[in-house]
Design an enzyme around this catalytic site. Structure first.
Site, PDB file in Angstrom:
ATOM      1  CD  GLU A   1       2.059  50.386  47.499  1.00  0.00           C
ATOM      2  OE1 GLU A   1       2.078  49.923  48.655  1.00  0.00           O
ATOM      3  OE2 GLU A   1       2.979  51.057  47.017  1.00  0.00           O
TER       4      GLU A   1
ATOM      5  CE  LYS B   1       3.558  56.354  51.514  1.00  0.00           C
ATOM      6  NZ  LYS B   1       4.351  55.273  50.935  1.00  0.00           N
TER       7      LYS B   1
ATOM      8  CG  ASP C   1       6.850  55.192  48.448  1.00  0.00           C
ATOM      9  OD1 ASP C   1       6.547  55.578  49.592  1.00  0.00           O
ATOM     10  OD2 ASP C   1       6.963  53.997  48.141  1.00  0.00           O
TER      11      ASP C   1
ATOM     12  CD  GLU D   1       2.738  57.444  55.803  1.00  0.00           C
ATOM     13  OE1 GLU D   1       1.491  57.422  55.888  1.00  0.00           O
ATOM     14  OE2 GLU D   1       3.380  56.571  55.189  1.00  0.00           O
TER      15      GLU D   1
ATOM     16  CD  GLU E   1       9.972  51.831  51.492  1.00  0.00           C
ATOM     17  OE1 GLU E   1       9.244  52.427  52.300  1.00  0.00           O
ATOM     18  OE2 GLU E   1       9.547  51.296  50.460  1.00  0.00           O
TER      19      GLU E   1
ATOM     20  CD  GLU F   1      19.743  65.614  46.500  1.00  0.00           C
ATOM     21  OE1 GLU F   1      20.308  66.392  47.294  1.00  0.00           O
ATOM     22  OE2 GLU F   1      18.696  65.905  45.900  1.00  0.00           O
TER      23      GLU F   1
END
Ligand SMILES: *[C@@H]1O[C@H](CO)[C@@H](O)[C@H](O)[C@H]1NC(C)=O
Ligand SMILES: *[C@@H]1O[C@H](CO)[C@@H](O)[C@H](O)[C@H]1NC(C)=O
Ligand SMILES: *[C@@H]1O[C@H](CO)[C@@H](O)[C@H](O)[C@H]1NC(C)=O
Ligand SMILES: *[C@@H]1O[C@H](CO)[C@@H](O)[C@H](O)[C@H]1NC(C)=O
Ligand SMILES: *[C@@H]1O[C@H](CO)[C@@H](O)[C@H](O)[C@H]1NC(C)=O
Ligand SMILES: *[C@@H]1O[C@H](CO)[C@@H](O)[C@H](O)[C@H]1NC(C)=O
Ligand SMILES: *[C@@H]1O[C@H](CO)[C@@H](O)[C@H](O)[C@H]1NC(C)=O
Ligand SMILES: *[C@@H]1O[C@H](CO)[C@@H](O)[C@H](O)[C@H]1NC(C)=O
Ligand SMILES: *[C@@H]1O[C@H](CO)[C@@H](O)[C@H](O)[C@H]1NC(C)=O
Ligand SMILES: *[C@@H]1O[C@H](CO)[C@@H](O)[C@H](O)[C@H]1NC(C)=O
Ligand SMILES: *[C@@H]1O[C@H](CO)[C@@H](O)[C@H](O)[C@H]1NC(C)=O
Ligand SMILES: *[C@@H]1O[C@H](CO)[C@@H](O)[C@H](O)[C@H]1NC(C)=O
Length: 835
Positions: free
Chosen positions: A296, A370, A375, A397, A403, A521
């Site tokens: 990124e 991750k 993500d 992770e 988020e 969800e």
């Protein structure tokens, strides 16, 4: 330290603002059942900053709160007739002689025995002793008084948290106010809250904390900030929490004045060695470094055609002499990939970048992966990289800060999601290979491994912005220590510690929390299509169109008749083939792919039939209505606890549940209308685009208001809203009520933008039924929006309003700042109707 301890004690007595989290040490009703409480505490270390001494103090305070008994602390060499002894195994043996029962202790582990007249809390090291003290107190605080003897050892050595704090005091993806580590470019002077946080972390056996953002700023390495790091480490060390930092790969050039940051350039290597030595001089027990490179837009070794291993090993060499580790993130991908190539896939990136590097990382490097290939979406399969790296230490992770999952304005208990990944068997070499046993180092016989949880606590008293979200931090720590624990069991421990013993309180919060992930969800992204939030802006509200048509690679490939990422080997991106054969077979074949990951691995028509017998599109519609309906039930469930929970926490949680209920309807409508519009396939149940209880604001009689086409269109009912004609004006919207006379809940959907606090007055026949201010930015910590969109869309409800057919509804909106008192619609809801 002495001052700090006094502060903590005062803190405990304070109101229920959430600051003491699960360490409230509230009196237990069954206290009189505990007859064998020893008379004193013996802490086998007199150094006031030692974790064992802290453990003694903690026991004293905890027992005072829980049992109302004040025990004295004896400093050591002699045990009274009945005491709680806390210390390391070495100190214990030295004082009391041999002790075989604790032979099985591993690093950070503890032995706890409450059998007989004494309580023995013995750690393999000081940290373990402190963990044992917290464990004993947790048992007491939950009224678990029966005698026990056991050894508890960690599943993995690395149990860290990551805090994405910026040097200016902001926190990336943090929802609980500003940083308590940094301010105005420097480490803060006042480290009290850092110590309080370390205490909280110690109680869940977290042993490391990386305090700054992975998008790191090299000015952290200034002499003044290194001194600050020392101050923070000193404050946290008594709790056994080691400090770590994130590094910016380009620091030698941007901060050190070299003309390169090539990891194979000797001057760069020397620069890092020197700076590392400087830091360790001030923080001799620093945990290590965390590095996000070539991701990124961040700099990294690829800039110089060096491998990621070359980059990681440079830091490994610098930290090795000090016993430090390097957490090297696997989140490396190109964010400019071209969607018109059917085979392009961001999910493939981690394996592609790392597979040829297996075995080429130094021993003190851990690749931090991750949990899923993209993500932190609401549902992902495990990252295939866990099974690719056999000769490299790895860590998982996880995101405690949600988020993409409602940013602590929606209740989402995350442990069930984490458990799904940790318990997933990747069948590497066709042998049992659960993710939890890979990251612990056990499966591939690695020396290091564990987990990193991105938490992002802030200065808000609640730590995370939401009281109920703290179950996530609690269970993160518990799972890092023991991933075999069940989600509901950890949750209920947390509820007892946080809210007490009332059966109804325990049952209700359990039910809400255990239903929460499925509900989220259901009303966000289904069948493995990802969360469908706005990936180009705040990651909070709905915006399914944002997934496609850009280089970020979170694509859905939705068109007029089909949807999903074809990740098969036979016709797609080949991602399924990155898994070991037994797992690859399951995902390659549409028949064996579970419905909940169907669109992650396959591209199908909206009319494709699921195993449930429904079509994909009808499942979307039904799931969205079901999820939002579940979110509505959380409000009365929480309200049923009134009087059983202190007022402050009761009303703060209620506020968030009401918000969630309203925002879940925004989600429901936006996603179902988006796909309805795209596919042209109607909802069999005739709910989508059919809202008989709504009065659209754009259809009302407007004075000082004008209509406004909302973008994205599906985040406004009827695609339109109204805004005041100028930023300083007052607007009036009125309508004759055509509904039958009766009692209604009147819901107003409006937009609450950051940068303005509009005022509203709603009346029926000139009788005001409510007023409010668009000031959610002061009350909710989610990422803000300056637009009318799915992030700012929200709802306020006025209950039980009597109206007569023909009455006049009027809303007067007063613009403020950049916020033009925007309104979407007004719903007249008869009892039992949600719309
Ligand atoms: C007591 O604690 C201090 C600080 O952690 C440590 O340096 C010391 O070795 C400990 N002493 C004993 C006897 O364990
Ligand atoms: C890094 O921190 C310095 C000092 O606070 C600041 O001036 C600079 O803008 C920051 N750089 C970035 C990229 O955030
Ligand atoms: C330090 O911060 C704590 C809260 O984190 C606060 O209670 C205390 O007053 C502060 N101390 C000073 C000297 O500002
Ligand atoms: C090592 O780093 C310190 C602190 O940044 C600096 O003052 C010193 O000049 C450096 N030494 C060398 C040999 O680069
Ligand atoms: C990296 O390697 C490629 C070819 O492998 C070459 O074209 C490029 O110039 C190299 N870049 C640098 C910075 O050395
Ligand atoms: C993506 O690929 C297509 C087909 O090769 C090409 O026409 C288009 O220009 C590319 N887009 C970008 C942004 O590179
Ligand atoms: C693992 O990596 C080490 C170097 O770090 C190497 O010596 C060893 O041969 C490798 N083992 C395997 C099985 O690849
Ligand atoms: C915590 O945050 C909430 C919402 O962001 C806010 O209402 C409250 O005032 C904050 N409390 C403290 C002590 O910062
Ligand atoms: C196979 O891939 C092509 C794109 O290359 C796509 O258009 C087509 O729908 C895929 N076929 C199936 C059966 O998924
Ligand atoms: C999917 O829909 C397209 C367009 O309607 C149609 O041509 C195709 O046959 C369908 N495929 C399947 C497998 O139903
Ligand atoms: C309400 O109805 C009356 C009578 O038909 C009409 O004159 C008036 O304009 C209407 N008011 C609104 C706000 O539509
Ligand atoms: C409401 O107030 C307005 C003036 O502010 C008046 O013209 C109107 O008749 C009132 N309507 C009712 C139903 O009382």
């Amino acid at each position: 330290m002495r001052n700090l301890i006094i502060l903590l004690v005062v803190g405990l007595a304070a109101a229920e603002d959430g600051a003491s989290a699960w360490l409230r040490y509230a009196p237990v009703p069954q206290a009189s059942n505990y007859r064998s409480l020893p008379l004193s505490i013996v802490a086998l270390n007199t150094t006031t900053s030692s974790p064992v001494h802290i453990a003694g103090k903690e026991l004293q305070e905890g027992i005072k709160g829980i049992l109302g008994k004040e025990l004295s602390i004896a400093d050591g060499t002699k045990r009274g007739s009945s005491s709680i002894v806390v210390g390391t195994i070495d100190a214990y043996k030295k004082t009391f002689g041999d002790f075989e029962e604790a032979d099985d202790l591993e690093e950070d582990g503890f032995f706890l025995s409450t059998v007989g007249q004494n309580v023995r809390i013995i750690g393999q090291n000081q940290r373990g002793a402190l963990y044992g003290a917290f464990e004993y107190l947790s048992r007491l605080a939950q009224g678990k008084f029966s005698p026990v003897t056991y050894v508890s050892n960690p599943h993995a050595p690395i149990r860290w948290v990551n805090e994405w704090n910026n040097m200016d005091g902001s926190i990336e993806r943090g929802y609980a106010g500003p940083s308590f580590f940094f301010k105005n470019g420097f480490v803060v002077e006042n480290v009290t809250r850092a110590a309080e946080y370390a205490r909280l972390l110690a109680s869940i056996r977290v042993n490391g904390i990386v305090i700054n953002n992975v998008n790191a700023n090299a000015t952290l390495l200034s002499a003044r900030n290194i001194e600050g790091l020392g101050r923070l480490a000193d404050a946290m060390r008594p709790y056994g929490v080691q400090l770590g930092i994130s590094l910016n790969f380009a620091s030698p050039q941007t901060f050190g004045g070299l003309n390169t940051f090539d990891p194979l350039d000797p001057s760069v290597d020397a620069w890092w060695t020197n700076i590392t030595n400087q830091i360790y001089k001030r923080v001799p027990d620093m945990a290590g470094y965390l590095v996000k490179a070539n991701s990124e837009g961040q700099p990294g070794p690829l800039t110089y055609n060096r491998t990621l291993a070359d980059g990681a090993n440079m830091f490994a060499r610098a930290t090795k002499p000090h016993g430090g580790v390097v957490m090297f993130r696997a989140f490396v991908y190109d964010n400019h990939i071209n969607e018109s190539n059917w085979k392009n896939d961001r999910a493939n990136a981690a394996v592609e970048f790392f597979k040829n590097l297996d075995g080429r990382f130094d021993d003190n490097v851990v690749v931090q992966i991750k949990f899923g290939p993209i993500d932190f979406q609401v549902r992902e399969p495990p990252s295939p990289l866990f099974s690719t790296l056999h000769n490299t230490s790895t860590a998982i992770e996880l995101q405690v800060t949600p988020e993409y999952l409602g940013q602590n304005c929606h209740l989402v208990y995350l442990s069930p999601q984490w458990k799904e990944i940790l318990e997933f068997d990747l069948r590497a070499d066709d042998k049992p290979s659960k993710v939890k046993d890979i990251i612990s180092g056990e499966r591939f016989k690695r020396p290091l491994g564990g987990s990193a949880g991105v938490v992002n606590v802030g200065t808000n008293a609640t730590w995370l912005g939401s009281h109920l979200a703290m179950s996530n931090l609690y269970s993160y720590g518990r799972l890092a220590w023991d991933p075999s624990l069940e989600s509901e069991q950890m949750l209920q421990d947390w509820i007892r510690l946080t809210f007490g013993f009332d059966r109804k309180v325990i049952d209700t919060i359990t039910e809400m929390s255990m239903k929460s992930r499925a509900a989220y969800e259901n009303y966000s992204g289904n069948l493995g299509i990802q969360t469908l939030t706005d990936i180009l802006y705040t990651h909070f509200g709905p915006n399914p169109a944002s997934q496609d048509g850009n280089g970020w690679g979170q694509w859905t490939r939705a068109d007029g008749f089909s949807i999903g990422m074809d990740r098969t080997v036979k016709n797609g991106t080949g991602n399924a083939g990155q898994y070991p054969p037994a797992v690859a077979r399951v995902f390659e074949n549409i028949e064996t792919t579970p419905d909940n990951l169907l669109l992650w691995f396959h591209h199908v028509n909206y009319t494709h039939l699921l195993k449930s017998g429904k079509t994909v599109i009808q499942h979307f519609y039904d799931a969205h209505y079901e999820g939002a309906a579940t979110a509505q039930t959380f409000v009365p469930m929480w309200e049923s606890l009134k009087g059983k929970i202190d007022n402050q926490r009761y009303s703060e949680v209620l506020f968030r549940q009401v918000f969630q209920a309203g925002h879940s309807i925004v989600w429901r409508d936006a996603i179902s209308r988006f796909y309805n519009n795209l596919s042209g396939i109607p909802d069999q149940a005739k709910r989508v685009n059919n809202y008989p209880y709504r009065v659209e604001a754009e259809k009302m009689k407007l004075d000082g208001y004008k209509t406004y086409a909302v973008n994205p269109f599906h985040t406004a009912s009827g695609s339109m809203a109204i805004v005041t004609t100028s930023n300083s004006s007052v607007g009036t919207a009125s309508a004759n009520i055509t509904y039958p006379s009766g009692t209604y809940d009147i819901a107003v959907n409006y937009y609450d933008l950051i940068g303005g606090r509009s005022k509203y007055d709603i009346s029926i026949n000139n009788r005001t039924i409510g007023t409010w201010t668009g000031d959610l930015e002061d009350k909710l910590g989610h990422a803000p929006s300056i637009y009318l969109d799915g992030h700012s869309a929200t709802r306020i409800t006025f209950k039980g309003v009597k109206v007569n057919k023909g009455d006049m509804l009027r809303i007067v909106g007063t613009a403020n700042g950049i916020e033009p008192a925007p309104i979407d619609y007004v719903s007249f809801l008869p009892p039992g109707i949600i719309d």
